[in-house]
Design an enzyme around this catalytic site. Structure first.
Site, short mmCIF file in Angstrom:
data_model
loop_
_atom_site.label_atom_id
_atom_site.label_comp_id
_atom_site.label_asym_id
_atom_site.label_seq_id
_atom_site.Cartn_x
_atom_site.Cartn_y
_atom_site.Cartn_z
N SER A 17 4.29 10.80 5.93
CA SER A 17 4.55 9.65 5.26
C SER A 17 4.33 9.73 3.81
CB SER A 17 3.54 8.73 6.02
OG SER A 17 4.51 7.26 5.82
N LYS A 66 3.03 -20.12 0.07
CA LYS A 66 1.82 -19.55 -0.50
C LYS A 66 0.81 -19.16 0.78
CE LYS A 66 -1.01 -18.93 -4.11
NZ LYS A 66 -0.68 -18.13 -5.06
#
Length: 285
Positions: free
Chosen positions: A154, A206
């Protein structure tokens, strides 16, 4: 004081490029140490003790060893954006330290070549690709080899791919070109302990994806879009670095390759024991 809260903050609810099995190990380890009772004790969130962490940090040094004119930069353990150390510490290596070490080695007149000594499952996406581009942009100034000892998965493979040459041992691994995000939902655990958390928002999105409430379908879709974008960046970057087609990298679907299979896939250049690879580099100088 334990640094597990720090590691949890770097790995949960943020995109990470890490081998899935390592992610499972981290989750299991942190679940035992970061239960809800630890996160909320006496109604207050536990904070890291900066003075304690400072006491744990070793003294900074040049950050790499020079052997036969070769700077050996360690890239081991979980990779994080900012560790504050030039060398690996507490099972982590920081992109900040790798960057400083790499630039210093480039400017060091005693250094004739650079080795990325890699054994890592990957880590944070944040900071990874800027560092990859930095390494790639400086090809040709000095030989840059990624010598795997044993794995580069990765994000660690993203760094390795930027080098001129990648060697992998017979039992080592390459690949896992992909991005994941592990969302944690603590809301039911908090309910069982009688803790009610209410998020007061300005803006519907939010605190979207907060671990304090279940993940909504809309939030999941937006997070998936971000992951898809980062995954495409990852595949395109590896394709550029290794001079192979991006469609080929995408076709691997985040799979990993053992030893010679990584060479056949175009993700490494040769199967070599780390000592043999280092000897080969020295002889080429």
């Amino acid at each position: 004081m334990s640094r597990f809260p720090f590691l949890a903050q770097r790995l949960f609810n943020v995109p990470v490029a890490i081998h899935p099995q390592k992610a499972e190990v981290v989750v299991c380890a942190l679940a035992d140490r970061l239960g809800v009772t630890h996160l909320f004790h006496g109604g207050k969130a536990i904070a890291l003790d900066a003075s304690t962490l400072a006491d744990e940090s070793p003294a900074l040094d040049v950050g790499y060893d020079v052997v036969g004119g070769v700077a050996v930069i360690p890239v081991v353990g979980t990779l994080v954006q900012k560790l504050g150390n030039l060398r690996p510490y507490s099972g982590m290596t920081g992109y900040d330290g790798i960057r400083i070490n790499f630039m210093t080695a480039l400017l060091d007149a005693d250094v004739k070549a650079i080795v990325l000594d890699i054994d890592s499952p990957g880590g944070e996406v944040a900071g990874c690709f800027d560092l990859v581009d930095l390494i790639y942009a400086n090809r040709g100034k000095k030989p840059i080899w990624a010598i795997l000892n044993e794995n580069a998965f990765s994000a660690a493979y993203a760094l390795a791919s930027a080098a001129d040459r990648i060697t992998v041992p017979r039992t080592g691994g390459t690949g896992s070109v992909g991005v994941i995000c592990m969302h944690t939902d603590l809301s039911r655990a908090l309910d069982k302990q009688g803790v009610v958390v209410t998020l007061i928002r300005y803006g519907a999105r939010k605190a979207e994806g907060s671990e304090l409430e279940p993940l909504s379908d809309d939030a999941r879709a937006r997070m998936q879009a971000d992951i898809d974008q980062m995954g495409s960046l990852f595949c395109d970057t590896v394709a550029r670095n290794r001079d192979i087609k991006s469609t080929l990298v995408r076709s691997y679907e985040g799979g990993t390759f053992l030893g010679a299979a990584g060479v056949q896939a175009g993700l490494a250049d040769a199967v070599r024991a780390p000592s043999d690879a280092f000897a080969e580099l020295l002889s080429s100088l």
